[in-house]
Design a protein around this motif. Structure first.
Motif, short mmCIF file in Angstrom:
data_model
loop_
_atom_site.label_atom_id
_atom_site.label_comp_id
_atom_site.label_asym_id
_atom_site.label_seq_id
_atom_site.Cartn_x
_atom_site.Cartn_y
_atom_site.Cartn_z
N SER A 63 -6.02 14.31 -4.41
CA SER A 63 -6.03 13.23 -3.42
C SER A 63 -6.37 13.86 -2.08
O SER A 63 -5.70 14.80 -1.63
CB SER A 63 -4.67 12.55 -3.38
OG SER A 63 -4.67 11.54 -2.41
N THR A 64 -7.43 13.36 -1.43
CA THR A 64 -7.91 14.01 -0.21
C THR A 64 -7.53 13.26 1.07
O THR A 64 -7.92 13.69 2.15
CB THR A 64 -9.44 14.16 -0.26
OG1 THR A 64 -10.02 12.86 -0.46
CG2 THR A 64 -9.85 15.11 -1.36
N GLY A 65 -6.82 12.19 0.97
CA GLY A 65 -6.45 11.49 2.20
C GLY A 65 -5.50 10.34 1.94
O GLY A 65 -5.18 10.02 0.80
N VAL A 66 -5.08 9.70 3.00
CA VAL A 66 -4.14 8.59 2.88
C VAL A 66 -4.81 7.34 2.32
O VAL A 66 -4.14 6.44 1.85
CB VAL A 66 -3.49 8.27 4.25
CG1 VAL A 66 -2.55 9.38 4.66
CG2 VAL A 66 -4.53 8.00 5.30
N ASP A 67 -6.13 7.28 2.35
CA ASP A 67 -6.84 6.11 1.84
C ASP A 67 -6.93 6.09 0.31
O ASP A 67 -7.50 5.19 -0.27
CB ASP A 67 -8.24 6.02 2.45
CG ASP A 67 -9.10 7.23 2.11
OD1 ASP A 67 -8.59 8.17 1.46
OD2 ASP A 67 -10.28 7.22 2.51
N GLY A 68 -6.36 7.11 -0.33
CA GLY A 68 -6.35 7.17 -1.79
C GLY A 68 -7.60 7.81 -2.38
O GLY A 68 -7.75 7.83 -3.59
N ALA A 69 -8.47 8.31 -1.53
CA ALA A 69 -9.69 8.96 -2.04
C ALA A 69 -9.30 10.21 -2.84
O ALA A 69 -8.37 10.92 -2.49
CB ALA A 69 -10.60 9.34 -0.87
N GLN A 70 -10.03 10.43 -3.91
CA GLN A 70 -9.77 11.59 -4.75
C GLN A 70 -11.05 12.39 -4.93
O GLN A 70 -12.15 11.84 -4.87
CB GLN A 70 -9.23 11.15 -6.11
CG GLN A 70 -7.87 10.51 -6.02
CD GLN A 70 -7.29 10.25 -7.39
OE1 GLN A 70 -7.98 10.22 -8.39
NE2 GLN A 70 -5.98 10.05 -7.43
#
Length: 159
Positions: free
Chosen positions: A17-24
């Motif tokens: 997970s690369t950020g708070v937006d849920g991007a992986q």
């Protein structure tokens, strides 16, 4: 990682997970042959993996030095007064190859250990494998119940 994976090298995939937006993001981590436990591998600017080694069933790293030597303990069924065992120790090395090593010729030699050249972990210098450590096999002879009784009789007997 297993000792075999650290010997041969491997790669593993992770979904991070690369950020708070849920991007992986999918990441492949490459572990080159002979990498030492504790080595850190940067996968992303903010993600680092640390190499950890799982215990092996019968092989251990020899502490100290470059840590490429391996140690294997072998128990021999022997009791004082009995004939010394003959034959060989057969095992699968960390390289996956079957290996046979002759048993030491006596008790003194068994405790000193047998060195099998080149059967240890890869030695790294920078990004290259420059050789392999050795495998040290040390035999021990756990006392059988009859041997313990015999030793007690010898120790307790008339002076």
């Amino acid at each position: 990682l297993s000792l075999e994976e650290l010997y041969a090298g491997t790669s593993q995939k992770f979904r991070i997970s690369t950020g708070v937006d849920g991007a992986q993001q999918n990441v492949r981590v490459v572990i080159p042959p002979g990498l030492q436990p504790g080595t850190r591998i940067r996968a992303l600017p903010t993600v680092t993996f640390e190499v950890r080694e799982q215990p092996h069933g019968y092989l251990r790293r020899v502490p100290g030095g470059h840590n490429a030597d391996l140690f294997m303990a072998v128990e021999l069924p022997w009791a004082p007064g009995a004939e010394w065992p003959t034959g060989h120790v057969a095992f699968t090395g960390v390289d996956g190859q079957s290996t046979k090593v002759p048993l030491p010729q006596n008790l003194v030699l068994s405790t000193q250990g047998t060195r099998v050249l080149g059967k240890g972990m890869p030695k790294r210098q920078g990004d290259k494998v420059v050789g392999h450590g050795d495998l040290i096999i040390r035999c021990s002879c756990p006392l059988q119940p009859q041997a313990v009784q015999m030793l007690i009789i010898i120790q307790v007997g008339p002076h």
